[in-house]
Write a protein that holds these residues in place. Structure first.
Motif, PDB file in Angstrom:
ATOM      1  N   LEU A  75      37.881 -52.973  -4.713  1.00 59.15           N
ATOM      2  CA  LEU A  75      37.977 -51.512  -4.831  1.00 59.15           C
ATOM      3  C   LEU A  75      39.336 -51.081  -5.362  1.00 59.15           C
ATOM      4  O   LEU A  75      39.438 -50.129  -6.128  1.00 59.15           O
ATOM      5  CB  LEU A  75      37.697 -50.856  -3.473  1.00 59.15           C
ATOM      6  N   ILE A  92      39.135 -51.494  -9.028  1.00 61.66           N
ATOM      7  CA  ILE A  92      38.302 -50.443  -9.612  1.00 61.66           C
ATOM      8  C   ILE A  92      39.085 -49.145  -9.720  1.00 61.66           C
ATOM      9  O   ILE A  92      39.016 -48.449 -10.736  1.00 61.66           O
ATOM     10  CB  ILE A  92      37.017 -50.253  -8.771  1.00 61.66           C
ATOM     11  N   ASN A  93      39.848 -48.826  -8.689  1.00 56.15           N
ATOM     12  CA  ASN A  93      40.605 -47.570  -8.669  1.00 56.15           C
ATOM     13  C   ASN A  93      41.825 -47.600  -9.583  1.00 56.15           C
ATOM     14  O   ASN A  93      42.363 -46.551  -9.921  1.00 56.15           O
ATOM     15  CB  ASN A  93      41.033 -47.233  -7.243  1.00 56.15           C
ATOM     16  N   ALA A 106      32.110 -52.534 -10.833  1.00 57.37           N
ATOM     17  CA  ALA A 106      32.138 -53.073  -9.472  1.00 57.37           C
ATOM     18  C   ALA A 106      31.815 -54.571  -9.430  1.00 57.37           C
ATOM     19  O   ALA A 106      32.521 -55.344  -8.780  1.00 57.37           O
ATOM     20  CB  ALA A 106      31.180 -52.297  -8.577  1.00 57.37           C
ATOM     21  N   HIS A 155      29.835 -51.411  -3.521  1.00 52.90           N
ATOM     22  CA  HIS A 155      28.909 -50.479  -4.175  1.00 52.90           C
ATOM     23  C   HIS A 155      28.725 -49.206  -3.354  1.00 52.90           C
ATOM     24  O   HIS A 155      28.587 -48.115  -3.925  1.00 52.90           O
ATOM     25  CB  HIS A 155      27.568 -51.166  -4.444  1.00 52.90           C
ATOM     26  N   THR A 158      31.827 -47.020  -4.023  1.00 50.07           N
ATOM     27  CA  THR A 158      31.841 -46.468  -5.383  1.00 50.07           C
ATOM     28  C   THR A 158      30.711 -45.462  -5.590  1.00 50.07           C
ATOM     29  O   THR A 158      30.913 -44.437  -6.240  1.00 50.07           O
ATOM     30  CB  THR A 158      31.785 -47.580  -6.450  1.00 50.07           C
ATOM     31  N   GLN A 163      31.730 -42.189  -3.532  1.00 48.91           N
ATOM     32  CA  GLN A 163      33.160 -41.905  -3.541  1.00 48.91           C
ATOM     33  C   GLN A 163      33.483 -40.416  -3.436  1.00 48.91           C
ATOM     34  O   GLN A 163      34.367 -40.031  -2.669  1.00 48.91           O
ATOM     35  CB  GLN A 163      33.811 -42.494  -4.788  1.00 48.91           C
TER      36      GLN A 163
END
Length: 126
Positions: A14, A17-18, A24, A46, A49, A52
């Motif tokens: 995560l 991803i951020n 993902a 998942h 995301t 979120q």
């Protein structure tokens, strides 16, 4: 993989991803040593995301003297994961989700990160 390890790997995925434009599943592949399908790890990544915006709004509503956008990335990631578990995963007691998030914040964040995460999540639990 045990749940603590899955949470750590989910946190790392995560965080990637951020911090970048990465899918993902690719982020998960980057953080596991070998091809592995761990249902809990996938559910966390998942789930966070996919939900979120809702999680961010819930967290933002419990911040005092902070705007959500100003939160450090480590704290933001730990809060999102715990909020997801508290809101959407009935198999995990809220206190367990909080304790795990605090430990992740202590491991990957600054000295006060664990206390901050604990304070926000405790307000969210009430």
């Amino acid at each position: 993989m045990n749940r603590r390890t899955a949470r750590e790997k989910a946190f790392q995925a995560l965080f990637q991803i951020n911090n970048g434009d990465i899918e993902a599943d690719l982020a998960i592949q980057h953080v596991v040593d070998e091809p592995v399908h761990d249902a809990f790890l996938n559910q966390l990544v998942h789930g966070v995301t996919d939900n979120q915006q809702q999680l961010d709004e819930w967290i933002a509503g419990h911040l005092v003297n902070w705007s959500f956008n100003r939160l450090p990335k480590v704290e933001k990631t730990a809060l999102r994961m715990a909020a997801y578990e508290m809101k959407f995963n009935e198999d995990v007691p809220s206190q367990v989700a909080i304790n795990e998030a605090v430990e992740l914040a202590k491991t990957f964040g600054e000295e006060e990160s664990g206390k901050f995460v604990n304070g926000v999540l405790s307000k969210m639990m009430k």
